[in-house]
Design an enzyme around this catalytic site. Structure first.
Site, PDB file in Angstrom:
ATOM      1  N   ASP A  13       0.813  -1.215   0.000  1.00  0.00           N
ATOM      2  CA  ASP A  13       0.000   0.000   0.000  1.00  0.00           C
ATOM      3  C   ASP A  13       0.849   1.268   0.000  1.00  0.00           C
ATOM      4  OD1 ASP A  13      -2.256  -1.684   0.101  1.00  0.00           O
ATOM      5  OD2 ASP A  13      -1.844  -1.976   2.224  1.00  0.00           O
ATOM      6  N   GLY A  15       1.407   2.816  -2.745  1.00  0.00           N
ATOM      7  CA  GLY A  15       0.944   3.617  -3.881  1.00  0.00           C
ATOM      8  C   GLY A  15       1.557   3.160  -5.192  1.00  0.00           C
ATOM      9  N   ASN A  40      -4.810 -10.929  -3.237  1.00  0.00           N
ATOM     10  CA  ASN A  40      -4.666 -10.278  -1.921  1.00  0.00           C
ATOM     11  C   ASN A  40      -4.224  -8.819  -2.071  1.00  0.00           C
ATOM     12  OD1 ASN A  40      -2.280 -11.300  -2.900  1.00  0.00           O
ATOM     13  ND2 ASN A  40      -1.487 -11.973  -0.936  1.00  0.00           N
ATOM     14  N   HIS A  43      -4.651  -2.559  -5.918  1.00  0.00           N
ATOM     15  CA  HIS A  43      -3.991  -1.353  -6.410  1.00  0.00           C
ATOM     16  C   HIS A  43      -5.046  -0.308  -6.738  1.00  0.00           C
ATOM     17  CE1 HIS A  43      -0.111  -3.647  -7.750  1.00  0.00           C
ATOM     18  NE2 HIS A  43      -0.288  -3.631  -6.443  1.00  0.00           N
ATOM     19  N   GLN A 176       2.097  -6.522  -3.169  1.00  0.00           N
ATOM     20  CA  GLN A 176       2.595  -6.634  -1.796  1.00  0.00           C
ATOM     21  C   GLN A 176       3.892  -5.810  -1.673  1.00  0.00           C
ATOM     22  OE1 GLN A 176       1.484  -9.629  -3.373  1.00  0.00           O
ATOM     23  NE2 GLN A 176      -0.432  -9.142  -2.397  1.00  0.00           N
ATOM     24  N   THR A 191       3.093 -12.642   3.810  1.00  0.00           N
ATOM     25  CA  THR A 191       2.231 -13.275   2.819  1.00  0.00           C
ATOM     26  C   THR A 191       2.802 -14.648   2.447  1.00  0.00           C
ATOM     27  OG1 THR A 191       0.994 -12.869   0.772  1.00  0.00           O
ATOM     28  CG2 THR A 191       3.301 -12.132   0.804  1.00  0.00           C
ATOM     29  N   GLY A 252     -10.933  -3.227   3.563  1.00  0.00           N
ATOM     30  CA  GLY A 252     -11.635  -2.112   4.208  1.00  0.00           C
ATOM     31  C   GLY A 252     -11.157  -1.811   5.616  1.00  0.00           C
TER      32      GLY A 252
END
Ligand code: IMP
Ligand code: MG
Length: 336
Positions: A13, A15, A40, A43, A176, A191, A252
């Protein structure tokens, strides 16, 4: 032209989707190929006032001239892929490697109900871990057994190597990030596969001598979803106060947050053999740079922060994200 590998620097995450979509538009590689674990990953791409949250289709889809591929190492969930092909209207330029592993409902059921995976590790519940278990046991279905995927099947390794032989540009899209690597990350809170730049090459069937550049993407602060260490972790209240709150694209969940960490940045550069850093969300730390494209905006405390990253990692920050859209970028590569 070149083979550029784009990978994640911390716990995901950072970006990557946004940087990848910018590079796809600006550098115009012939191919953007998705590597990494599977669905998983989420993007997020904002392009032409639309927001896309993609788990399968490569972020480079924003450039209609680019061929899109998913490498053999990646786990495909056919339902999610077919839905994203509709949303992005990319059916005619998508290729799926005939040996991609297939996520089935039973994998999702295990991933979202198993105490160890769901509660202890904090998995995304997308079925990738259990599917990789079946792959290691050599009983997982592969893409060539799935009729719905027939028209997309290809040999990704051959396509990419042929394109590089012709002198054309290819971009590899990792998912990831390095600290989620099964081998090099914060085990067991990781992961189900290695996530390094080397693993990205392996996912696609491209050898290490073909790599021209490894761009590691780092966010200006660090976030993590799921469990496991996070040095300097802030309370949820402090995270909100600083305006650093983010919610997982797949799950979320409110992401845990911490300030930028130079030791982790050095580690990420080394494990990936990175040659450049893409630094995202600088506008969240320094609102004065929001939506800027101009190099002259890098001054004062912003310049000090970037120089510190460069001196600690000994590589250049070559791209800076200044807002959510693919156009909110300062491209320093000409200056490098
Ligand atoms: P899994 O990959 O779904 O098995 O989840 C294992 C760990 O990796 C959990 O902490 C997840 O939150 C994390 N993880 C997996 N993929 C991503 C990603 O794309 N971004 C952020 N965290 C991820
Ligand atoms: Mg994500």
């Amino acid at each position: 032209m070149s083979f550029t590998v784009v990978c994640g620097g911390f716990w995901g995450d950072e970006g990557k989707g946004k940087i990848l979509s910018f590079l796809a538009l600006k550098d115009e590689p012939s191919i953007v190929a998705r590597a990494g674990v599977g669905t998983n990953a989420g993007h997020t791409i904002q392009f032409q006032k639309q927001e896309y949250k993609l788990r399968m289709v490569p972020s480079g889809f924003v450039n209609p001239r680019i061929r899109l591929l998913i490498g053999a190492g990646v786990l495909v969930d056919p339902k999610i892929l077919l839905k994203e092909l509709d949303v992005t209207k990319t059916h005619d330029r998508m290729g799926v490697d005939f040996q991609c592993g297939i996520i089935e409902q039973e994998h999702i059921n295990i991933d979202s109900s198993n105490e160890h995976l769901k509660v202890k590790i904090g998995s995304t519940g997308s079925g990738t871990g259990p599917a990789n278990v079946d792959r290691v046991l050599r009983k997982l279905k592969i893409a060539k057994e799935i009729p719905e995927l027939e028209s997309y099947l290809t040999d990704v390794s051959v396509e990419i190597n042929d394109e590089l032989d012709k002198g054309n540009g290819v971009m590899a899209e990792g998912s990831q990030a390095i600290l989620l690597s099964l081998f090099h990350g914060s085990y067991p809170y990781v992961t189900s596969k290695d996530t390094s730049a080397a693993a990205i090459c392996s996912d696609l069937g491209v050898g290490p001598t073909r790599v021209t550049d490894v761009m590691v993407i780092m966010k200006s602060f660090i976030t993590r979803v799921g469990t496991g260490e996070l040095p300097g972790e802030l309370s949820p209240e402090e995270t909100m106060r600083r305006g650093w709150e983010e919610y997982g694209a797949v799950t979320g969940r409110l992401r845990r947050a911490a300030p930028f960490n130079y030791d982790l940045a050095r580690k990420a550069v080394r494990l990936n053999g990175a040659s450049q850093i893409g630094l995202t969300k600088l506008d969240i730390l320094y609102p004065q740079i929001a939506k800027a494209n101009d190099v002259d905006m890098i001054k004062g405390e912003i310049e000090e922060f970037i120089e510190k990253i460069e001196s600690e990692t000994r590589i250049k920050v070559s791209i800076i994200g200044t807002g959510p859209s693919a156009e909110d970028i300062i491209d320093l590569r000409e200056q490098v």
